[in-house]
Design a protein around this motif. Structure first.
Motif, PDB file in Angstrom:
ATOM      1  N   ARG A   5       0.723  -1.385  -0.104  1.00  0.00           N
ATOM      2  CA  ARG A   5      -0.022  -0.003   0.099  1.00  0.00           C
ATOM      3  C   ARG A   5       0.824   1.320  -0.010  1.00  0.00           C
ATOM      4  O   ARG A   5       2.021   1.355   0.701  1.00  0.00           O
ATOM      5  CB  ARG A   5      -0.915  -0.040   1.092  1.00  0.00           C
ATOM      6  CG  ARG A   5      -1.829  -0.984   1.243  1.00  0.00           C
ATOM      7  CD  ARG A   5      -2.858  -0.728   2.177  1.00  0.00           C
ATOM      8  NE  ARG A   5      -2.627   0.356   3.324  1.00  0.00           N
ATOM      9  CZ  ARG A   5      -2.217   0.057   4.459  1.00  0.00           C
ATOM     10  NH1 ARG A   5      -2.190  -1.130   4.668  1.00  0.00           N
ATOM     11  NH2 ARG A   5      -1.707   0.898   5.081  1.00  0.00           N
ATOM     12  N   ASP A   7      -0.728   4.281   0.628  1.00  0.00           N
ATOM     13  CA  ASP A   7      -1.398   5.357   1.628  1.00  0.00           C
ATOM     14  C   ASP A   7      -0.950   5.484   2.979  1.00  0.00           C
ATOM     15  O   ASP A   7      -0.030   4.594   3.265  1.00  0.00           O
ATOM     16  CB  ASP A   7      -3.096   5.215   1.663  1.00  0.00           C
ATOM     17  CG  ASP A   7      -3.089   3.740   2.086  1.00  0.00           C
ATOM     18  OD1 ASP A   7      -3.076   3.837   3.402  1.00  0.00           O
ATOM     19  OD2 ASP A   7      -3.521   2.631   1.652  1.00  0.00           O
ATOM     20  N   ARG A   9      -3.043   5.594   5.401  1.00  0.00           N
ATOM     21  CA  ARG A   9      -4.098   5.679   6.535  1.00  0.00           C
ATOM     22  C   ARG A   9      -3.808   5.064   7.915  1.00  0.00           C
ATOM     23  O   ARG A   9      -3.009   4.224   7.856  1.00  0.00           O
ATOM     24  CB  ARG A   9      -5.015   4.955   5.790  1.00  0.00           C
ATOM     25  CG  ARG A   9      -6.077   5.461   4.639  1.00  0.00           C
ATOM     26  CD  ARG A   9      -7.123   4.994   4.212  1.00  0.00           C
ATOM     27  NE  ARG A   9      -7.618   5.822   3.242  1.00  0.00           N
ATOM     28  CZ  ARG A   9      -8.917   5.375   2.628  1.00  0.00           C
ATOM     29  NH1 ARG A   9      -9.534   4.313   3.317  1.00  0.00           N
ATOM     30  NH2 ARG A   9      -9.616   6.196   1.913  1.00  0.00           N
ATOM     31  N   GLU A 236      -7.583  10.889   6.444  1.00  0.00           N
ATOM     32  CA  GLU A 236      -6.690  10.959   5.346  1.00  0.00           C
ATOM     33  C   GLU A 236      -7.594  12.289   4.774  1.00  0.00           C
ATOM     34  O   GLU A 236      -6.533  13.109   3.991  1.00  0.00           O
ATOM     35  CB  GLU A 236      -7.010   9.928   4.507  1.00  0.00           C
ATOM     36  CG  GLU A 236      -5.993   9.956   3.043  1.00  0.00           C
ATOM     37  CD  GLU A 236      -6.272   8.581   2.318  1.00  0.00           C
ATOM     38  OE1 GLU A 236      -5.144   8.074   2.081  1.00  0.00           O
ATOM     39  OE2 GLU A 236      -7.137   8.153   2.148  1.00  0.00           O
TER      40      GLU A 236
END
Length: 295
Positions: A5, A7, A9, A236
């Motif tokens: 991933r 991201d 988050r 986010e």
């Protein structure tokens, strides 16, 4: 799984953390990818202490860590129910394994994953026969030792040592684990699933069946997973709103530009106040205050 991933988050004030530490994600060996999100590697050398904060994913982690001149050690970190804070200072290194939600049980099949929730236990207490003593920091050390995983300066060698450790545990194929992973991934991807009843209906089972499956293979209930992914989304969005304000030349006064009432409705909250309560209870500050303090 299409690579680690990208991201952020769950990482509170991610830009601030990344400015202070060297953070990377790496893919595990192909045989392990069905069970793992990624490896996460951190090295730091800080002139002054820094506290990192993470809103945990519904994932079990195995963490090998070394702080300063202290001996390295490994631990299994069950799903954290609240905000996780770690003080970093001086020099240190962490090599972590983040399992997919539902992917940990095949490595420790003897007990439900809910037994580890909220716990941080030595690796040897969870994996029968695991050798985690700091015997040596050399290639001759056993692949399951914390020293062998943390010792190499070459990152590829650390990744290979993590692969060897996990493959040595011989994860057992389990269709129920696969089912749990697929269901949690559905919740993560499909923002229209806002209630346990909706997930149960989509799966064609009772809510009680889902709760039993999640307790045994994920470690928390489906409602908790849905709520946690809501908070990750809100975090986010808050950081993205601040980024947009900074790029547009705005200041802290623009941090509230995000329509929190609309976001609350989008995430399935009854109203904005409900989102604010959940966010504040998890992160420690209200969402607009968080956005303003994000550098």
């Amino acid at each position: 799984m299409a690579g680690p991933r990208r991201d952020t988050r769950g990482i509170v004030e991610a830009r601030e953390l990344f400015a202070r530490v060297d953070f990377r994600r790496r893919e595990p060996a192909p045989e392990l990818r069905p069970y793992l999100e990624h490896y996460w590697l951190i090295d730091w050398d800080l002139p002054e202490p820094y506290a990192s904060h993470v809103v945990p994913h519904p994932s079990v982690n195995v963490v090998f860590q070394r702080y300063g001149d202290n001996p390295p050690w490994g631990e299994v970190a069950g799903i954290g129910l609240g905000l996780f804070t770690q003080k970093l200072q001086g020099r240190g290194r962490v090599c972590g394994v983040q399992f997919r939600p539902g992917g940990f049980r095949p490595f420790a099949p003897g007990r439900p994953v809910s037994d580890w929730t909220g716990q941080r236990l030595p690796v040897a207490d969870v994996f029968t026969g695991a050798d985690t003593a700091d015997t040596a920091n050399t290639a001759g050390a056993g692949p399951g030792t914390a020293g062998a995983i943390l010792g190499p300066e070459a990152e590829d060698e650390r990744v290979a040592a993590l692969d060897a450790f996990l493959l040595g545990l011989e994860p057992a194929a389990d269709p129920q684990a696969l089912r749990a992973m697929e269901l949690v991934d559905l919740v993560r991807r499909d923002r229209t699933i806002r209630r346990v009843a909706e997930l149960a209906e989509a799966e064609g089972v009772s809510a009680r069946s889902l709760q039993r499956l999640f307790a045994a293979y994920v470690g928390v209930g489906p409602k908790w997973v849905i709520l946690r992914y809501r908070i990750h989304e809100a975090l986010e969005r808050a950081e993205a709103a601040e980024d947009a304000a900074a790029e547009g030349g705005g200041g802290a006064s623009d941090a509230g530009a995000l329509d929190w009432a609309a976001l609350a409705a989008e995430l399935g909250y009854s109203d904005q106040a409900h989102l604010v309560r959940d966010f504040t209870a998890t992160v420690g500050v209200p969402p607009t205050a968080y956005a303003r303090q994000t550098p």
